[in-house]
Scaffold this motif. Sequence first.
Motif, short mmCIF file in Angstrom:
data_model
loop_
_atom_site.label_atom_id
_atom_site.label_comp_id
_atom_site.label_asym_id
_atom_site.label_seq_id
_atom_site.Cartn_x
_atom_site.Cartn_y
_atom_site.Cartn_z
N PHE A 167 0.86 -1.18 0.00
CA PHE A 167 0.00 0.00 0.00
C PHE A 167 0.90 1.23 0.00
O PHE A 167 1.89 1.28 0.73
N ILE A 168 0.55 2.24 -0.81
CA ILE A 168 1.40 3.43 -0.90
C ILE A 168 0.58 4.69 -0.64
O ILE A 168 -0.56 4.83 -1.10
N VAL B 30 -3.61 3.27 6.86
CA VAL B 30 -2.33 2.63 7.16
C VAL B 30 -2.55 1.47 8.13
O VAL B 30 -2.00 0.37 7.94
N ILE B 31 -3.35 1.69 9.16
CA ILE B 31 -3.66 0.63 10.12
C ILE B 31 -4.43 -0.49 9.43
O ILE B 31 -4.19 -1.69 9.69
N GLU B 32 -5.35 -0.13 8.55
CA GLU B 32 -6.13 -1.14 7.83
C GLU B 32 -5.22 -2.01 6.97
O GLU B 32 -5.38 -3.24 6.94
N ALA B 33 -4.27 -1.40 6.29
CA ALA B 33 -3.34 -2.16 5.45
C ALA B 33 -2.47 -3.09 6.30
O ALA B 33 -2.26 -4.26 5.95
N ILE B 34 -1.97 -2.58 7.41
CA ILE B 34 -1.13 -3.41 8.30
C ILE B 34 -1.92 -4.61 8.81
O ILE B 34 -1.42 -5.73 8.86
N ALA B 35 -3.18 -4.38 9.18
CA ALA B 35 -4.03 -5.47 9.67
C ALA B 35 -4.21 -6.54 8.61
O ALA B 35 -4.36 -7.73 8.93
N MET B 36 -4.17 -6.14 7.33
CA MET B 36 -4.30 -7.09 6.23
C MET B 36 -2.93 -7.69 5.83
O MET B 36 -2.82 -8.39 4.83
N THR C 236 -0.40 -6.22 4.62
CA THR C 236 0.13 -5.61 3.40
C THR C 236 1.10 -4.51 3.79
O THR C 236 0.70 -3.56 4.47
N PRO C 237 2.39 -4.62 3.44
CA PRO C 237 3.37 -3.60 3.81
C PRO C 237 2.95 -2.21 3.32
O PRO C 237 2.31 -2.09 2.27
N VAL C 238 3.33 -1.19 4.08
CA VAL C 238 2.94 0.17 3.74
C VAL C 238 4.17 0.99 3.34
O VAL C 238 5.24 0.86 3.93
N LEU C 239 4.00 1.84 2.33
CA LEU C 239 5.04 2.75 1.86
C LEU C 239 4.53 4.16 2.08
O LEU C 239 3.54 4.57 1.47
N LEU C 240 5.20 4.91 2.97
CA LEU C 240 4.68 6.20 3.39
C LEU C 240 5.70 7.31 3.18
O LEU C 240 6.91 7.08 3.30
N SER C 241 5.20 8.51 2.92
CA SER C 241 6.08 9.67 2.93
C SER C 241 6.39 10.03 4.38
O SER C 241 5.67 9.64 5.30
N GLU C 242 7.44 10.78 4.58
CA GLU C 242 7.86 11.17 5.93
C GLU C 242 6.91 12.20 6.55
O GLU C 242 7.07 12.57 7.71
N HIS C 243 5.90 12.65 5.80
CA HIS C 243 4.97 13.67 6.29
C HIS C 243 3.67 13.07 6.81
O HIS C 243 2.67 13.77 6.95
N ILE C 244 3.68 11.78 7.10
CA ILE C 244 2.51 11.09 7.61
C ILE C 244 2.74 10.75 9.08
O ILE C 244 3.79 10.23 9.46
N GLY C 245 1.75 11.06 9.92
CA GLY C 245 1.92 10.94 11.36
C GLY C 245 2.36 9.58 11.83
O GLY C 245 3.09 9.46 12.82
N LEU C 246 1.94 8.51 11.16
CA LEU C 246 2.27 7.15 11.58
C LEU C 246 3.62 6.67 11.09
O LEU C 246 3.96 5.50 11.29
N GLN C 247 4.40 7.54 10.46
CA GLN C 247 5.65 7.07 9.86
C GLN C 247 6.62 6.50 10.90
O GLN C 247 7.27 5.48 10.66
N ASN C 248 6.72 7.10 12.08
CA ASN C 248 7.60 6.55 13.12
C ASN C 248 7.11 5.20 13.61
O ASN C 248 7.90 4.28 13.84
N TYR C 249 5.80 5.08 13.76
CA TYR C 249 5.19 3.80 14.18
C TYR C 249 5.51 2.70 13.18
O TYR C 249 5.83 1.57 13.56
N VAL C 250 5.45 3.03 11.90
CA VAL C 250 5.76 2.05 10.85
C VAL C 250 7.23 1.65 10.89
O VAL C 250 7.57 0.46 10.80
N LYS C 251 8.11 2.62 11.07
CA LYS C 251 9.54 2.31 11.11
C LYS C 251 9.91 1.45 12.31
O LYS C 251 10.63 0.47 12.19
#
Length: 416
Positions: free
Chosen positions: A320-321, A333-339, A341-356
């Motif tokens: 998911f991008i 982003v949470i929905e994709a993770i629950a499925m 499916t890896p997520v590809l995010l820009s650094e301007h998204i609040g959940l980016q630290n959580y994903v890393k």
Amino acid sequence: MKILHITASYKPAFIYGGPIYSVAALCESLEVSKAENEQGSTHYDHNTSPVQVYTTLANGKEELPYQNAHTKIIDGVAVTFFKRITKDHSHFSPALLSQLWKNAKNFDQIHIHSWWNLVSMGAVIICLCRGIKPIISPRGMLGDYTFSKPKAIFHQFIGSKLLKKCNFHATTSMEADEILKQVFSGDDNVEVVDLMKEREEQIIKSKETRQQEQKPKIFIIHNLVKLPEQLPTKTRVFDGTLNLIFLSRIHHKKGIELLLDSLALVKFPFKLSIVGEGELAYVESLKLKAKRKKLDERIDWIGPVYGEKKYKLLTNHDAFILPSYNENFANVVIEAIAMETPVLLSEHIGLQNYVKVNNYGLVFKLDELKSGLEKTYRLLSEGKLSIDGSKLISNKDLARKYLKMYKVSLNGNSIN
């Protein structure tokens, strides 16, 4: 504890996107928690529910088909809808504000969602006039991206003065930083309370002076995201073609144009599903751009998809991008993770630290999107980009954190 949520729009006005789902999921989870606590009681009555919502009839350019000041029980939550006078994003509703003035003192906590509309601003003014310190969830409305010149002027002379007298809920640490910058810049008289930490009870000390207790607080708690009880099984197996999915509102802030530019430069095989809706003229401009870039045969414009079909789509893609210029959270982003499916995010998204931190995918700078896509393809080819979504925090646990927030906000420093 009686909690009133004030929001300019509420479901079934799903046209407004993520915040509609987040606010509803929060209210429903709080209501369920109360109902569980009162199992066996014969006195539980939704009409006197401890969780209530005031909202407008807003549904885009249309109105929801309810009467003014009519209360409906929507998925267990008592929601009162009020007529609005303006049908743009200002959502001016004298009826709602009048009702709030009459009833504000009947609630222990008032939680206001979003900011740049006359429902939220009017509600803050009424709360402060009635001696109530509300909690505000800006929902991304205090980021630099949202500030036009008129808004910046209003904020400088009026908005910031009102907001300094409130407590805040931020969905991520990035949003908390935005609030600090826009409201409390240079002011040490504010306390950030990260309730996503395991030992949050240690954050607020039990022996503080009265002056410290009165500090404005910014609480950090993730959005609640309502997932299906039975999650669909991951069906996609990488086969040498990168199957990407973009699933969100189609809007210029989502970075879709940048994604098309980057995909036009990569050498590996790919397919892109674009799922969502937006203004017709903007969607058509994106389709023309894709055609000019010779990408149109590799892009599937699916349109809006909801419910079970949405989750099945997520399971049938490699990644998911979301290359947005600004997102305070991003429920999808949470929905994709629950499925899974890896997520590809820009650094301007609040959940980016959580994903890393949790290895749920990749985070990239917007000017490095092409290399991010190439890295994604390489990791998938090597079998090194699979994720486990089973450790996502439950909505029940998140609801407990919100209840702690209300207690701390109400009582100063008590978290017990």
